[in-house]
Design a protein around this motif. Structure first.
Motif, PDB file in Angstrom:
ATOM      1  N   VAL A   4     -27.767  -7.986  49.833  1.00  0.00           N
ATOM      2  CA  VAL A   4     -27.093  -7.818  48.557  1.00  0.00           C
ATOM      3  C   VAL A   4     -27.025  -9.192  47.916  1.00  0.00           C
ATOM      4  O   VAL A   4     -26.481 -10.127  48.492  1.00  0.00           O
ATOM      5  N   ALA A   5     -27.603  -9.326  46.742  1.00  0.00           N
ATOM      6  CA  ALA A   5     -27.622 -10.618  46.062  1.00  0.00           C
ATOM      7  C   ALA A   5     -26.281 -10.881  45.393  1.00  0.00           C
ATOM      8  O   ALA A   5     -25.698  -9.973  44.804  1.00  0.00           O
ATOM      9  N   PRO A   6     -25.785 -12.128  45.493  1.00  0.00           N
ATOM     10  CA  PRO A   6     -24.575 -12.475  44.754  1.00  0.00           C
ATOM     11  C   PRO A   6     -24.802 -12.306  43.261  1.00  0.00           C
ATOM     12  O   PRO A   6     -25.940 -12.369  42.789  1.00  0.00           O
ATOM     13  N   GLU A   7     -23.752 -12.089  42.517  1.00  0.00           N
ATOM     14  CA  GLU A   7     -23.842 -11.933  41.066  1.00  0.00           C
ATOM     15  C   GLU A   7     -24.671 -13.073  40.465  1.00  0.00           C
ATOM     16  O   GLU A   7     -24.378 -14.240  40.670  1.00  0.00           O
ATOM     17  N   GLY A   8     -25.726 -12.735  39.732  1.00  0.00           N
ATOM     18  CA  GLY A   8     -26.546 -13.727  39.047  1.00  0.00           C
ATOM     19  C   GLY A   8     -27.506 -14.488  39.929  1.00  0.00           C
ATOM     20  O   GLY A   8     -28.138 -15.425  39.490  1.00  0.00           O
ATOM     21  N   ALA A   9     -27.637 -14.112  41.187  1.00  0.00           N
ATOM     22  CA  ALA A   9     -28.483 -14.873  42.100  1.00  0.00           C
ATOM     23  C   ALA A   9     -29.907 -14.343  42.170  1.00  0.00           C
ATOM     24  O   ALA A   9     -30.712 -14.880  42.902  1.00  0.00           O
ATOM     25  N   GLY A  10     -30.236 -13.306  41.465  1.00  0.00           N
ATOM     26  CA  GLY A  10     -31.609 -12.816  41.476  1.00  0.00           C
ATOM     27  C   GLY A  10     -31.792 -11.639  42.403  1.00  0.00           C
ATOM     28  O   GLY A  10     -30.871 -11.156  43.044  1.00  0.00           O
ATOM     29  N   VAL A  11     -33.022 -11.168  42.478  1.00  0.00           N
ATOM     30  CA  VAL A  11     -33.367  -9.998  43.271  1.00  0.00           C
ATOM     31  C   VAL A  11     -33.730 -10.429  44.686  1.00  0.00           C
ATOM     32  O   VAL A  11     -34.512 -11.368  44.876  1.00  0.00           O
ATOM     33  N   PRO A  12     -33.192  -9.760  45.698  1.00  0.00           N
ATOM     34  CA  PRO A  12     -33.546 -10.130  47.078  1.00  0.00           C
ATOM     35  C   PRO A  12     -35.050  -9.976  47.315  1.00  0.00           C
ATOM     36  O   PRO A  12     -35.656  -9.008  46.886  1.00  0.00           O
ATOM     37  N   ASP A  13     -35.666 -10.973  47.939  1.00  0.00           N
ATOM     38  CA  ASP A  13     -37.101 -10.931  48.204  1.00  0.00           C
ATOM     39  C   ASP A  13     -37.420 -11.414  49.620  1.00  0.00           C
ATOM     40  O   ASP A  13     -38.490 -11.902  49.881  1.00  0.00           O
ATOM     41  N   GLU A  14     -36.459 -11.280  50.527  1.00  0.00           N
ATOM     42  CA  GLU A  14     -36.587 -11.653  51.930  1.00  0.00           C
ATOM     43  C   GLU A  14     -36.581 -13.162  52.167  1.00  0.00           C
ATOM     44  O   GLU A  14     -36.814 -13.611  53.258  1.00  0.00           O
ATOM     45  N   TYR A  15     -36.335 -13.967  51.136  1.00  0.00           N
ATOM     46  CA  TYR A  15     -36.150 -15.401  51.311  1.00  0.00           C
ATOM     47  C   TYR A  15     -34.665 -15.687  51.386  1.00  0.00           C
ATOM     48  O   TYR A  15     -33.877 -15.123  50.629  1.00  0.00           O
ATOM     49  N   GLU A  16     -34.287 -16.550  52.300  1.00  0.00           N
ATOM     50  CA  GLU A  16     -32.931 -17.078  52.292  1.00  0.00           C
ATOM     51  C   GLU A  16     -32.929 -18.192  51.261  1.00  0.00           C
ATOM     52  O   GLU A  16     -33.917 -18.893  51.097  1.00  0.00           O
ATOM     53  N   ARG A  17     -31.845 -18.370  50.561  1.00  0.00           N
ATOM     54  CA  ARG A  17     -31.766 -19.423  49.559  1.00  0.00           C
ATOM     55  C   ARG A  17     -30.613 -20.351  49.882  1.00  0.00           C
ATOM     56  O   ARG A  17     -29.539 -19.896  50.239  1.00  0.00           O
ATOM     57  N   LEU A  18     -30.878 -21.624  49.770  1.00  0.00           N
ATOM     58  CA  LEU A  18     -29.843 -22.629  49.912  1.00  0.00           C
ATOM     59  C   LEU A  18     -29.524 -23.121  48.507  1.00  0.00           C
ATOM     60  O   LEU A  18     -30.310 -23.860  47.917  1.00  0.00           O
ATOM     61  N   TRP A  19     -28.414 -22.697  47.986  1.00  0.00           N
ATOM     62  CA  TRP A  19     -28.039 -23.074  46.621  1.00  0.00           C
ATOM     63  C   TRP A  19     -27.499 -24.492  46.631  1.00  0.00           C
ATOM     64  O   TRP A  19     -26.618 -24.829  47.431  1.00  0.00           O
ATOM     65  N   THR A  20     -28.033 -25.340  45.777  1.00  0.00           N
ATOM     66  CA  THR A  20     -27.603 -26.728  45.704  1.00  0.00           C
ATOM     67  C   THR A  20     -27.251 -27.102  44.266  1.00  0.00           C
ATOM     68  O   THR A  20     -27.871 -27.972  43.655  1.00  0.00           O
ATOM     69  N   PRO A  21     -26.259 -26.434  43.679  1.00  0.00           N
ATOM     70  CA  PRO A  21     -25.937 -26.695  42.274  1.00  0.00           C
ATOM     71  C   PRO A  21     -25.464 -28.123  42.009  1.00  0.00           C
ATOM     72  O   PRO A  21     -25.558 -28.589  40.871  1.00  0.00           O
ATOM     73  N   HIS A  22     -25.010 -28.833  43.031  1.00  0.00           N
ATOM     74  CA  HIS A  22     -24.595 -30.225  42.836  1.00  0.00           C
ATOM     75  C   HIS A  22     -25.759 -31.102  42.383  1.00  0.00           C
ATOM     76  O   HIS A  22     -25.555 -32.154  41.787  1.00  0.00           O
ATOM     77  N   ARG A  23     -27.002 -30.679  42.635  1.00  0.00           N
ATOM     78  CA  ARG A  23     -28.170 -31.477  42.245  1.00  0.00           C
ATOM     79  C   ARG A  23     -28.448 -31.448  40.751  1.00  0.00           C
ATOM     80  O   ARG A  23     -29.232 -32.237  40.249  1.00  0.00           O
ATOM     81  N   MET A  24     -27.788 -30.541  40.001  1.00  0.00           N
ATOM     82  CA  MET A  24     -28.016 -30.492  38.561  1.00  0.00           C
ATOM     83  C   MET A  24     -27.627 -31.806  37.890  1.00  0.00           C
ATOM     84  O   MET A  24     -28.244 -32.207  36.903  1.00  0.00           O
ATOM     85  N   ALA A  25     -26.616 -32.506  38.402  1.00  0.00           N
ATOM     86  CA  ALA A  25     -26.241 -33.807  37.841  1.00  0.00           C
ATOM     87  C   ALA A  25     -27.434 -34.759  37.921  1.00  0.00           C
ATOM     88  O   ALA A  25     -27.726 -35.492  36.967  1.00  0.00           O
ATOM     89  N   TYR A  26     -28.152 -34.745  39.049  1.00  0.00           N
ATOM     90  CA  TYR A  26     -29.329 -35.596  39.214  1.00  0.00           C
ATOM     91  C   TYR A  26     -30.461 -35.131  38.290  1.00  0.00           C
ATOM     92  O   TYR A  26     -31.073 -35.927  37.586  1.00  0.00           O
ATOM     93  N   ILE A  27     -30.720 -33.839  38.285  1.00  0.00           N
ATOM     94  CA  ILE A  27     -31.824 -33.302  37.486  1.00  0.00           C
ATOM     95  C   ILE A  27     -31.628 -33.590  36.007  1.00  0.00           C
ATOM     96  O   ILE A  27     -32.559 -33.944  35.294  1.00  0.00           O
ATOM     97  N   LYS A  28     -30.393 -33.470  35.545  1.00  0.00           N
ATOM     98  CA  LYS A  28     -30.095 -33.718  34.136  1.00  0.00           C
ATOM     99  C   LYS A  28     -29.955 -35.196  33.808  1.00  0.00           C
ATOM    100  O   LYS A  28     -29.825 -35.563  32.658  1.00  0.00           O
ATOM    101  N   GLY A  29     -29.969 -36.051  34.834  1.00  0.00           N
ATOM    102  CA  GLY A  29     -29.933 -37.482  34.596  1.00  0.00           C
ATOM    103  C   GLY A  29     -28.554 -38.032  34.275  1.00  0.00           C
ATOM    104  O   GLY A  29     -28.442 -39.111  33.697  1.00  0.00           O
ATOM    105  N   GLU A  30     -27.515 -37.313  34.658  1.00  0.00           N
ATOM    106  CA  GLU A  30     -26.167 -37.780  34.355  1.00  0.00           C
ATOM    107  C   GLU A  30     -25.902 -39.122  35.011  1.00  0.00           C
ATOM    108  O   GLU A  30     -26.096 -39.300  36.199  1.00  0.00           O
ATOM    109  N   GLY A  31     -25.481 -40.093  34.203  1.00  0.00           N
ATOM    110  CA  GLY A  31     -25.142 -41.413  34.714  1.00  0.00           C
ATOM    111  C   GLY A  31     -26.328 -42.303  35.008  1.00  0.00           C
ATOM    112  O   GLY A  31     -26.174 -43.375  35.570  1.00  0.00           O
ATOM    113  N   LYS A  32     -27.542 -41.863  34.632  1.00  0.00           N
ATOM    114  CA  LYS A  32     -28.725 -42.675  34.901  1.00  0.00           C
ATOM    115  C   LYS A  32     -29.192 -43.339  33.613  1.00  0.00           C
ATOM    116  O   LYS A  32     -29.235 -42.699  32.564  1.00  0.00           O
TER     117      LYS A  32
END
Length: 181
Positions: A4-32
């Protein structure tokens, strides 16, 4: 295997997912700083040596360089060798700095092998923003330990994907931006 996929997490496809939302600060370049010619003001690599070693995540300090943990690592044990001097390009280093960078890189490899049992390493620098340097204004060399079957093979061997943001958050961001460009 039914999931059962968490709300908004997409359709299950037999992959386990490691959610790393803390990395968005890096991806968006915050503070760089941005651009290849970013100046010293606001440069995190110029600020880190002002902290104590534990607070700054500094592993060791040399005469012209320091070795620091990557705050957004590609793998466990990901280190960077960073000049104390604010220089953007490898060709800006003097002979002593080049020698110390090499010596610290060798020692980092030895240390990681002894402490963590690394099987191999990715070592390198991205020179300039167009080449992928996250902080292009201050040279830094990455030392990324590798193990057989590590993150590079997550989807194949571990049937796991790592994602930096929840799909619902990505969807909302894209929906809000749709048609504005």
């Amino acid at each position: 295997m039914s999931q059962v996929a968490p709300e908004g997490a997409g359709v299950p496809d037999e992959y386990e997912r490691l959610w790393t939302p803390h990395r968005m600060a890096y991806i968006k370049g915050e503070g760089k700083p941005t651009g290849d010619d970013a100046d010293i003001e606001g440069c995190p690599f110029c600020e880190i040596p002002k902290f104590g070693d534990a607070e700054g995540l500094i592993v060791t300090r040399g005469r012209t360089m320091y070795v620091v943990m990557n705050k957004f690592p590609y793998n466990s044990g990901h280190l960077m060798v960073v000049p104390l001097r604010h220089v953007p390009d490898y060709t800006d280093l003097d002979t002593d700095e080049v020698a110390e960078m090499g010596a610290l890189t060798q020692e980092a490899m030895r240390t990681i092998r002894a402490a963590m049992g690394a099987h191999g390493f990715n070592i390198g620098m991205n020179q300039g923003q167009v080449a992928g340097a996250g902080i292009a204004g201050h040279l830094h060399q990455h030392i990324v330990p590798r193990w057989g079957g590590d993150a590079n093979f997550m989807p194949i061997i571990g049937r796991t994907k790592t994602l930096p943001q929840l799909l619902g958050d990505t969807r909302a961001e894209l929906a809000a931006a749709w048609g504005r460009s």
